[in-house]
Motif scaffolding. Structure first.
Motif, PDB file in Angstrom:
ATOM      1  N   TYR A  60      37.872  37.006  50.811  1.00  0.00           N
ATOM      2  CA  TYR A  60      38.214  36.313  49.996  1.00  0.00           C
ATOM      3  C   TYR A  60      39.281  36.716  49.036  1.00  0.00           C
ATOM      4  O   TYR A  60      39.892  38.298  49.440  1.00  0.00           O
ATOM      5  CB  TYR A  60      36.847  36.192  48.630  1.00  0.00           C
ATOM      6  CG  TYR A  60      35.688  34.936  48.746  1.00  0.00           C
ATOM      7  CD1 TYR A  60      35.813  33.512  48.505  1.00  0.00           C
ATOM      8  CD2 TYR A  60      34.893  35.901  49.586  1.00  0.00           C
ATOM      9  CE1 TYR A  60      34.692  33.337  48.979  1.00  0.00           C
ATOM     10  CE2 TYR A  60      33.623  34.576  50.054  1.00  0.00           C
ATOM     11  CZ  TYR A  60      33.650  33.693  49.728  1.00  0.00           C
ATOM     12  OH  TYR A  60      32.594  32.767  50.036  1.00  0.00           O
ATOM     13  N   VAL A  61      40.145  36.133  47.896  1.00  0.00           N
ATOM     14  CA  VAL A  61      40.943  37.011  46.926  1.00  0.00           C
ATOM     15  C   VAL A  61      40.506  36.331  45.208  1.00  0.00           C
ATOM     16  O   VAL A  61      40.066  35.093  45.102  1.00  0.00           O
ATOM     17  CB  VAL A  61      42.331  36.533  47.624  1.00  0.00           C
ATOM     18  CG1 VAL A  61      42.625  37.153  48.584  1.00  0.00           C
ATOM     19  CG2 VAL A  61      42.592  35.007  47.085  1.00  0.00           C
ATOM     20  N   LEU A  62      40.601  37.875  45.050  1.00  0.00           N
ATOM     21  CA  LEU A  62      40.678  36.963  43.605  1.00  0.00           C
ATOM     22  C   LEU A  62      42.468  36.033  43.049  1.00  0.00           C
ATOM     23  O   LEU A  62      43.234  36.746  43.365  1.00  0.00           O
ATOM     24  CB  LEU A  62      40.107  37.803  42.248  1.00  0.00           C
ATOM     25  CG  LEU A  62      39.035  38.607  42.297  1.00  0.00           C
ATOM     26  CD1 LEU A  62      38.756  39.562  41.936  1.00  0.00           C
ATOM     27  CD2 LEU A  62      38.174  37.595  42.254  1.00  0.00           C
ATOM     28  N   LEU A  63      42.155  35.131  41.769  1.00  0.00           N
ATOM     29  CA  LEU A  63      43.563  34.183  41.293  1.00  0.00           C
ATOM     30  C   LEU A  63      43.120  34.192  40.417  1.00  0.00           C
ATOM     31  O   LEU A  63      42.102  33.517  39.394  1.00  0.00           O
ATOM     32  CB  LEU A  63      44.195  32.998  42.304  1.00  0.00           C
ATOM     33  CG  LEU A  63      43.550  33.428  43.846  1.00  0.00           C
ATOM     34  CD1 LEU A  63      44.005  32.212  44.835  1.00  0.00           C
ATOM     35  CD2 LEU A  63      45.439  34.873  44.507  1.00  0.00           C
ATOM     36  N   PRO A  64      44.070  34.016  39.034  1.00  0.00           N
ATOM     37  CA  PRO A  64      44.369  33.977  37.949  1.00  0.00           C
ATOM     38  C   PRO A  64      43.564  32.568  37.732  1.00  0.00           C
ATOM     39  O   PRO A  64      44.168  31.582  38.433  1.00  0.00           O
ATOM     40  CB  PRO A  64      45.798  33.716  37.315  1.00  0.00           C
ATOM     41  CG  PRO A  64      46.650  34.045  38.921  1.00  0.00           C
ATOM     42  CD  PRO A  64      45.426  34.553  39.530  1.00  0.00           C
ATOM     43  N   SER A  65      42.939  31.995  36.942  1.00  0.00           N
ATOM     44  CA  SER A  65      42.937  30.845  36.885  1.00  0.00           C
ATOM     45  C   SER A  65      43.615  30.075  35.705  1.00  0.00           C
ATOM     46  O   SER A  65      43.562  28.578  35.941  1.00  0.00           O
ATOM     47  CB  SER A  65      41.258  30.373  36.328  1.00  0.00           C
ATOM     48  OG  SER A  65      40.569  31.300  35.532  1.00  0.00           O
ATOM     49  N   GLY A  66      44.638  30.797  34.932  1.00  0.00           N
ATOM     50  CA  GLY A  66      44.762  30.042  33.929  1.00  0.00           C
ATOM     51  C   GLY A  66      44.118  29.659  32.393  1.00  0.00           C
ATOM     52  O   GLY A  66      45.347  29.427  31.501  1.00  0.00           O
ATOM     53  N   TYR A  67      43.408  30.059  32.807  1.00  0.00           N
ATOM     54  CA  TYR A  67      42.061  30.051  31.651  1.00  0.00           C
ATOM     55  C   TYR A  67      41.593  31.460  31.385  1.00  0.00           C
ATOM     56  O   TYR A  67      40.313  31.763  31.631  1.00  0.00           O
ATOM     57  CB  TYR A  67      40.713  29.412  31.769  1.00  0.00           C
ATOM     58  CG  TYR A  67      41.659  27.522  32.417  1.00  0.00           C
ATOM     59  CD1 TYR A  67      41.665  26.449  30.863  1.00  0.00           C
ATOM     60  CD2 TYR A  67      41.205  26.933  33.871  1.00  0.00           C
ATOM     61  CE1 TYR A  67      42.755  25.799  30.520  1.00  0.00           C
ATOM     62  CE2 TYR A  67      42.086  25.669  33.554  1.00  0.00           C
ATOM     63  CZ  TYR A  67      42.353  24.729  32.052  1.00  0.00           C
ATOM     64  OH  TYR A  67      43.095  23.746  32.533  1.00  0.00           O
ATOM     65  N   GLU A  68      42.476  32.506  31.020  1.00  0.00           N
ATOM     66  CA  GLU A  68      41.539  33.339  30.526  1.00  0.00           C
ATOM     67  C   GLU A  68      40.455  33.432  29.665  1.00  0.00           C
ATOM     68  O   GLU A  68      40.367  33.153  28.996  1.00  0.00           O
ATOM     69  CB  GLU A  68      43.004  34.586  29.809  1.00  0.00           C
ATOM     70  CG  GLU A  68      44.069  34.691  30.959  1.00  0.00           C
ATOM     71  CD  GLU A  68      44.708  35.982  30.613  1.00  0.00           C
ATOM     72  OE1 GLU A  68      44.311  36.679  29.472  1.00  0.00           O
ATOM     73  OE2 GLU A  68      46.088  35.906  30.414  1.00  0.00           O
ATOM     74  N   PRO A  69      39.593  34.321  30.216  1.00  0.00           N
ATOM     75  CA  PRO A  69      39.605  36.014  31.395  1.00  0.00           C
ATOM     76  C   PRO A  69      39.001  34.923  32.042  1.00  0.00           C
ATOM     77  O   PRO A  69      38.040  36.082  32.783  1.00  0.00           O
ATOM     78  CB  PRO A  69      38.707  36.972  30.492  1.00  0.00           C
ATOM     79  CG  PRO A  69      37.587  35.689  30.049  1.00  0.00           C
ATOM     80  CD  PRO A  69      38.128  34.708  29.349  1.00  0.00           C
ATOM     81  N   PHE A  70      38.735  34.138  32.879  1.00  0.00           N
ATOM     82  CA  PHE A  70      38.388  33.537  34.050  1.00  0.00           C
ATOM     83  C   PHE A  70      39.449  33.952  34.772  1.00  0.00           C
ATOM     84  O   PHE A  70      39.705  33.820  35.377  1.00  0.00           O
ATOM     85  CB  PHE A  70      37.890  32.063  33.993  1.00  0.00           C
ATOM     86  CG  PHE A  70      37.252  31.760  32.704  1.00  0.00           C
ATOM     87  CD1 PHE A  70      35.516  32.008  33.312  1.00  0.00           C
ATOM     88  CD2 PHE A  70      37.239  31.174  31.986  1.00  0.00           C
ATOM     89  CE1 PHE A  70      34.935  31.885  32.353  1.00  0.00           C
ATOM     90  CE2 PHE A  70      36.423  31.086  30.804  1.00  0.00           C
ATOM     91  CZ  PHE A  70      34.628  31.494  30.670  1.00  0.00           C
ATOM     92  N   LEU A  71      38.736  33.923  36.645  1.00  0.00           N
ATOM     93  CA  LEU A  71      39.754  34.236  37.695  1.00  0.00           C
ATOM     94  C   LEU A  71      38.685  32.798  38.756  1.00  0.00           C
ATOM     95  O   LEU A  71      37.885  32.711  38.781  1.00  0.00           O
ATOM     96  CB  LEU A  71      39.840  35.561  38.090  1.00  0.00           C
ATOM     97  CG  LEU A  71      40.176  36.509  36.909  1.00  0.00           C
ATOM     98  CD1 LEU A  71      39.756  38.286  38.236  1.00  0.00           C
ATOM     99  CD2 LEU A  71      41.631  35.654  36.919  1.00  0.00           C
ATOM    100  N   TRP A  72      39.448  32.561  39.922  1.00  0.00           N
ATOM    101  CA  TRP A  72      39.238  32.033  41.003  1.00  0.00           C
ATOM    102  C   TRP A  72      39.121  33.072  41.759  1.00  0.00           C
ATOM    103  O   TRP A  72      39.266  33.522  42.506  1.00  0.00           O
ATOM    104  CB  TRP A  72      40.216  31.117  40.889  1.00  0.00           C
ATOM    105  CG  TRP A  72      40.159  29.939  40.667  1.00  0.00           C
ATOM    106  CD1 TRP A  72      41.559  29.781  39.822  1.00  0.00           C
ATOM    107  CD2 TRP A  72      39.305  29.251  40.282  1.00  0.00           C
ATOM    108  NE1 TRP A  72      41.128  28.571  39.149  1.00  0.00           N
ATOM    109  CE2 TRP A  72      39.750  27.525  39.995  1.00  0.00           C
ATOM    110  CE3 TRP A  72      38.319  28.861  41.340  1.00  0.00           C
ATOM    111  CZ2 TRP A  72      39.006  26.474  39.421  1.00  0.00           C
ATOM    112  CZ3 TRP A  72      37.052  27.802  40.658  1.00  0.00           C
ATOM    113  CH2 TRP A  72      37.683  26.567  39.698  1.00  0.00           C
ATOM    114  N   LEU A  73      37.724  33.094  42.178  1.00  0.00           N
ATOM    115  CA  LEU A  73      37.094  34.043  43.706  1.00  0.00           C
ATOM    116  C   LEU A  73      37.279  32.883  44.284  1.00  0.00           C
ATOM    117  O   LEU A  73      36.542  31.939  44.856  1.00  0.00           O
ATOM    118  CB  LEU A  73      36.000  34.705  43.386  1.00  0.00           C
ATOM    119  CG  LEU A  73      35.320  35.028  44.675  1.00  0.00           C
ATOM    120  CD1 LEU A  73      36.407  36.108  44.871  1.00  0.00           C
ATOM    121  CD2 LEU A  73      33.847  35.215  44.951  1.00  0.00           C
ATOM    122  N   GLN A  74      38.816  32.693  45.272  1.00  0.00           N
ATOM    123  CA  GLN A  74      39.053  31.632  46.639  1.00  0.00           C
ATOM    124  C   GLN A  74      38.821  32.426  47.453  1.00  0.00           C
ATOM    125  O   GLN A  74      39.164  33.442  48.521  1.00  0.00           O
ATOM    126  CB  GLN A  74      40.436  31.536  46.198  1.00  0.00           C
ATOM    127  CG  GLN A  74      40.758  30.872  46.992  1.00  0.00           C
ATOM    128  CD  GLN A  74      40.790  28.827  47.559  1.00  0.00           C
ATOM    129  OE1 GLN A  74      40.462  28.159  46.480  1.00  0.00           O
ATOM    130  NE2 GLN A  74      40.301  28.931  48.053  1.00  0.00           N
TER     131      GLN A  74
END
Length: 149
Positions: free
Chosen positions: A34-48
């Motif tokens: 996986y990688v962690l990516l910004p979601s555009g909705y801080e403080p949430f991230l995507w675990l992709q």
């Protein structure tokens, strides 16, 4: 590396940001990268997932959701992902968005433990009955800790 994502299209991510979850996440054991990516909705991230572009989880720092949150994990479990120092650990929690209307929840019982030194990760199961799988986020999450537990 180029990563095809569920929400962001194809993005370029440095190889050193790859997270490996040797045993996968519960219910998704076959996906371990996986990688962690910004979601555009801080403080949430995507675990992709790197292995399946349609597999992504929204995650958040659980301490932002619940200021008295505690993670008590056996040292032997932490050794599995090479944790030597508590300062190498980042904790994240999986977020569930409702299909229709409903509450946004966060899984405080099954946090992700990330070793920032090795980029190895695990999903722990906490035995403390205070932490639920579907903890309702009752207030907007901000960049500061909230008293909402």
């Amino acid at each position: 590396m180029e990563v095809k994502t569920k929400a962001l299209g194809t993005v370029s991510v440095p190889d050193e940001q790859l997270l490996v979850i040797p045993h996968g996440l519960f219910g998704f054991e076959e996906y371990t990268q996986y990688v962690l990516l910004p979601s555009g909705y801080e403080p949430f991230l995507w675990l992709q997932s790197v292995q399946k572009d349609s597999l992504a989880f929204l995650v958040v720092d659980p301490f932002l959701v619940c200021s008295d949150y505690e993670v008590d994990i056996d040292d032997k479990q932490l050794e599995e992902i090479g944790v030597v120092s508590p300062s190498d650990v980042v904790v994240m929690a999986l977020v569930t968005l409702p299909q229709k209307q409903g509450d946004i929840t966060v899984n405080l019982q099954g946090p992700l433990i990330i070793n920032t030194s090795s980029n190895l990760c695990m999903q722990a199961i906490l035995s403390d009955s205070r932490w639920r799988i579907k903890h309702i986020i009752s207030h907007p999450v901000a960049g500061t800790r909230r008293e909402i537990c």
